[in-house]
Design a protein around this motif. Structure first.
Motif, PDB file in Angstrom:
ATOM      1  N   UNK A   1       6.152   1.667  -0.479  1.00  0.00           N
ATOM      2  CA  UNK A   1       5.426   1.567  -1.745  1.00  0.00           C
ATOM      3  C   UNK A   1       4.473   0.369  -1.699  1.00  0.00           C
ATOM      4  N   UNK A   2       3.245   0.568  -2.207  1.00  0.00           N
ATOM      5  CA  UNK A   2       2.276  -0.529  -2.170  1.00  0.00           C
ATOM      6  C   UNK A   2       1.624  -0.815  -3.518  1.00  0.00           C
ATOM      7  N   UNK A   3       1.677   0.125  -4.445  1.00  0.00           N
ATOM      8  CA  UNK A   3       1.083  -0.109  -5.762  1.00  0.00           C
ATOM      9  C   UNK A   3       1.870   0.608  -6.840  1.00  0.00           C
TER      10      UNK A   3
ATOM     11  N   UNK B   1       3.564  -8.268  -6.166  1.00  0.00           N
ATOM     12  CA  UNK B   1       4.888  -8.634  -5.624  1.00  0.00           C
ATOM     13  C   UNK B   1       5.220  -7.730  -4.445  1.00  0.00           C
ATOM     14  N   UNK B   2       4.986  -6.425  -4.606  1.00  0.00           N
ATOM     15  CA  UNK B   2       5.272  -5.481  -3.525  1.00  0.00           C
ATOM     16  C   UNK B   2       4.468  -5.825  -2.274  1.00  0.00           C
ATOM     17  N   UNK B   3       3.215  -6.231  -2.480  1.00  0.00           N
ATOM     18  CA  UNK B   3       2.329  -6.531  -1.364  1.00  0.00           C
ATOM     19  C   UNK B   3       2.536  -7.940  -0.792  1.00  0.00           C
ATOM     20  N   UNK B   4       3.445  -8.692  -1.382  1.00  0.00           N
ATOM     21  CA  UNK B   4       3.771 -10.027  -0.860  1.00  0.00           C
ATOM     22  C   UNK B   4       2.790 -11.106  -1.266  1.00  0.00           C
TER      23      UNK B   4
ATOM     24  N   UNK C   1      -0.590   8.762  -0.433  1.00  0.00           N
ATOM     25  CA  UNK C   1       0.323   9.604  -1.213  1.00  0.00           C
ATOM     26  C   UNK C   1       0.873   8.828  -2.405  1.00  0.00           C
ATOM     27  N   UNK C   2       1.172   9.555  -3.455  1.00  0.00           N
ATOM     28  CA  UNK C   2       1.746   8.912  -4.626  1.00  0.00           C
ATOM     29  C   UNK C   2       2.693   9.877  -5.334  1.00  0.00           C
ATOM     30  N   UNK C   3       3.503   9.302  -6.189  1.00  0.00           N
ATOM     31  CA  UNK C   3       4.442  10.087  -6.982  1.00  0.00           C
ATOM     32  C   UNK C   3       4.412   9.562  -8.410  1.00  0.00           C
ATOM     33  N   UNK C   4       4.326  10.464  -9.367  1.00  0.00           N
ATOM     34  CA  UNK C   4       4.304  10.094 -10.780  1.00  0.00           C
ATOM     35  C   UNK C   4       5.560  10.611 -11.455  1.00  0.00           C
TER      36      UNK C   4
ATOM     37  N   UNK D   1       3.739   5.521  -8.397  1.00  0.00           N
ATOM     38  CA  UNK D   1       3.913   4.648  -7.237  1.00  0.00           C
ATOM     39  C   UNK D   1       3.062   5.229  -6.118  1.00  0.00           C
ATOM     40  N   UNK D   2       2.221   4.389  -5.500  1.00  0.00           N
ATOM     41  CA  UNK D   2       1.472   4.862  -4.334  1.00  0.00           C
ATOM     42  C   UNK D   2       2.096   4.268  -3.080  1.00  0.00           C
ATOM     43  N   UNK D   3       2.009   5.023  -1.994  1.00  0.00           N
ATOM     44  CA  UNK D   3       2.660   4.666  -0.736  1.00  0.00           C
ATOM     45  C   UNK D   3       1.623   4.536   0.373  1.00  0.00           C
ATOM     46  N   UNK D   4       1.853   3.600   1.289  1.00  0.00           N
ATOM     47  CA  UNK D   4       0.986   3.470   2.455  1.00  0.00           C
ATOM     48  C   UNK D   4       1.155   4.731   3.294  1.00  0.00           C
TER      49      UNK D   4
END
Length: 67
Positions: A33-35, A63-66, A10-13, A24-27
């Protein structure tokens, strides 16, 4: 964060200003959020600004993904 990111998620623009969109894309399992993807539209869409937005999105995603 898991190293494997699902191909479909899923994502939101959101449109920020007149010519900038942030996605933003979500796992799908955790909804974390992952991307981040950033794009500009109009005259700057093929130039240095588009390259800078792409690189900013890649770094923010790392950064989000560590990484």
């Amino acid at each position: 964060m898991s190293a494997s990111i699902p191909n479909r998620r899923p994502c939101e623009t959101v449109t920020v200003g007149e010519n900038l969109s942030v996605t933003i894309s979500f796992h799908p399992s955790t909804l974390e959020p992952i991307e981040v993807f950033m794009t500009s539209r109009g005259k700057a869409s093929d130039g240095p600004m588009q390259d800078a937005l792409y690189n900013l999105g890649v770094e923010a995603s790392k950064i989000i993904q560590g990484e």
